[in-house]
Design a protein around this motif. Structure first.
Motif: not given
Ligand SMILES: Cc1ncc(COP(=O)(O)O)c(C=O)c1O
Length: 387
Positions: A100, A104-106, A125
């Motif tokens: 996760g 989120k931080d790509k 995501l």
């Protein structure tokens, strides 16, 4: 780096001491780049081989991305200043929470290790992924650093990879393939076998990929007899294969870049003559440097002495018979207090050091061609009880 410099460093910073030669690191990165000239490529430095904050900063300045395998390595990469786009996530057993955070931080992409891992990706995501292929190729290296055989825990075989590709959920975009068959590989043939089977797989599946990540594994000359992976042979035999594959190549090198740039300076504590053997006990130990006991690894050792030659076992002071840096080595007889140098310890050296026997982890310094700079202080007893 010459002996005089090593003596100077030991005098200033004490022993045992890890020293890294920055120029050597830079030269070795250039050597990799030169070997791959004509192939679009990017090096991601394998943090596990050496995760000193200051060295990692240098690696970024030298143009490397980050190959990370744990949440702490990831956090370290961020604090060093690597952007998400410069990070590749590796390793098995990644948790849902960790995935996760990466998503989120790509991060640039995640190397997926298993079918089961795919199910742990957050569904809400999106992510860029590469599949780690286990090609069942023998890297002809120590079993503990062989990772590309089907009995090894890493990656998926071609059949599973094919299934994975065709069942990937819509939020996961396949951007590449990944393959790391092992470490300390000194012969090009395992790389040839691997690339041939990857090429077949890419063609069979008709994959349009952004890159092929071929891992690390380039071997170094621990024996000091010219057994480093030959970059000439690599250029002759592997580069044409990479060109034939025709997509950008990513590498995750650790050992080749930093191994030979590291020196462990240690002090002689005792020279013991038993009726059976001679032992030189030094102030480094398996807690300072684990490779010899962990992999039965050979590291060249020299004592800075003018004494006559003697046959010895060079040992540490931890309460384990395995705490031995070299058996039956012919060295110049030192005196108590003389310095010994253990060579090629830049990779998997400090990063594997421990507090076993409540040993204090040593200091680390870099040498920039002129001066030494402390990049991690020596641990103290207070550090040990702080937790
Ligand atoms: C997935 C992966 N990539 C890269 C490396 C770095 O290997 P080396 O230090 O041999 O280049 C390792 C080391 O074990 C690894 O497991």
């Amino acid at each position: 780096m010459n002996e005089e410099m090593l003596v100077r460093a030991a005098k200033n910073f004490g022993t045992p001491l890890y020293i890294y030669d920055l120029k050597e690191i830079e030269n070795r990165i250039h050597k990799v780049q030169k070997t791959l000239e004509g192939v679009e490529h990017r090096i991601f430095f394998a943090f596990k081989s050496n995760s000193n904050f200051h060295l990692l900063k240098r690696m970024r300045a030298f143009g490397c991305g980050a190959d990370v395998v744990s949440m702490s390595e990831y956090k370290m990469a961020k604090s060093v200043g690597f952007t998400s786009d410069e990070m590749v996530i590796n390793g098995n057993g990644k948790t849902e929470d960790e995935l996760g955070i990466y998503l989120k931080d790509k991060v640039r992409y995640i190397n997926v290790d298993s079918m089961e891992e795919v199910e742990r990706f957050p569904k809400n995501l999106s992510a860029r992924v590469a599949i780690r292929i286990n090609p069942n190729v023998d890297a002809k290296t120590h079993p503990h650093i062989s990772t590309g055989l089907r009995e090894n825990k890493f990656g998926v075989d071609m059949k599973e990879a094919s299934k994975l590709i065709h069942t990937l959920p819509a939020n996961l975009k396949l951007v590449g393939l990944h393959c790391h068959i092992g470490s300390q590989i000194t012969d090009v043939s395992p790389f040839i076998d691997t690339l041939n089977s990857l090429k077949l797989f890419i063609d069979k599946e008709d994959l349009k990929l952004e890159f092929l990540n071929i891992g690390g594994g380039w071997g170094v000359d621990y024996l000091h007899n010219g057994t480093e992976l030959s970059t000439e042979k690599y250029r002759e035999k592997i580069v044409p294969l990479l060109k034939k594959i025709g997509i950008p190549i990513h590498l995750e090198l650790g050992r080749f870049i930093i191994g030979p740039a590291g020196y462990l300076v240690t002090k002689v504590l005792e020279i013991k003559h038993s009726s059976f053997k001679n032992f030189i006990a030094v102030d480094a130990s398996m807690s300072t440097f684990l490779r010899p006991i962990l992999y039965n690894a050979h590291h060249h050792i020299e004592f800075l002495s003018n004494g006559s030659k003697i046959l010895v076992d060079v040992v540490g002071r931890v309460c384990e018979s395995g705490d031995t840096f070299g058996k039956n080595r012919e060295v110049k007889t030192p005196k108590v207090g003389d310095l010994g140098i253990i060579y090629d310890v830049g990779a998997y050296g400090y990063s594997m050091a421990s507090n076993y026997n409540l040993s204090l982890r040593p200091a680390e310094v870099i040498f920039d061609g002129k001066d030494f700079k402390l990049i991690r202080r020596r641990e103290t007893f207070d550090d040990l009880i702080r937790l």
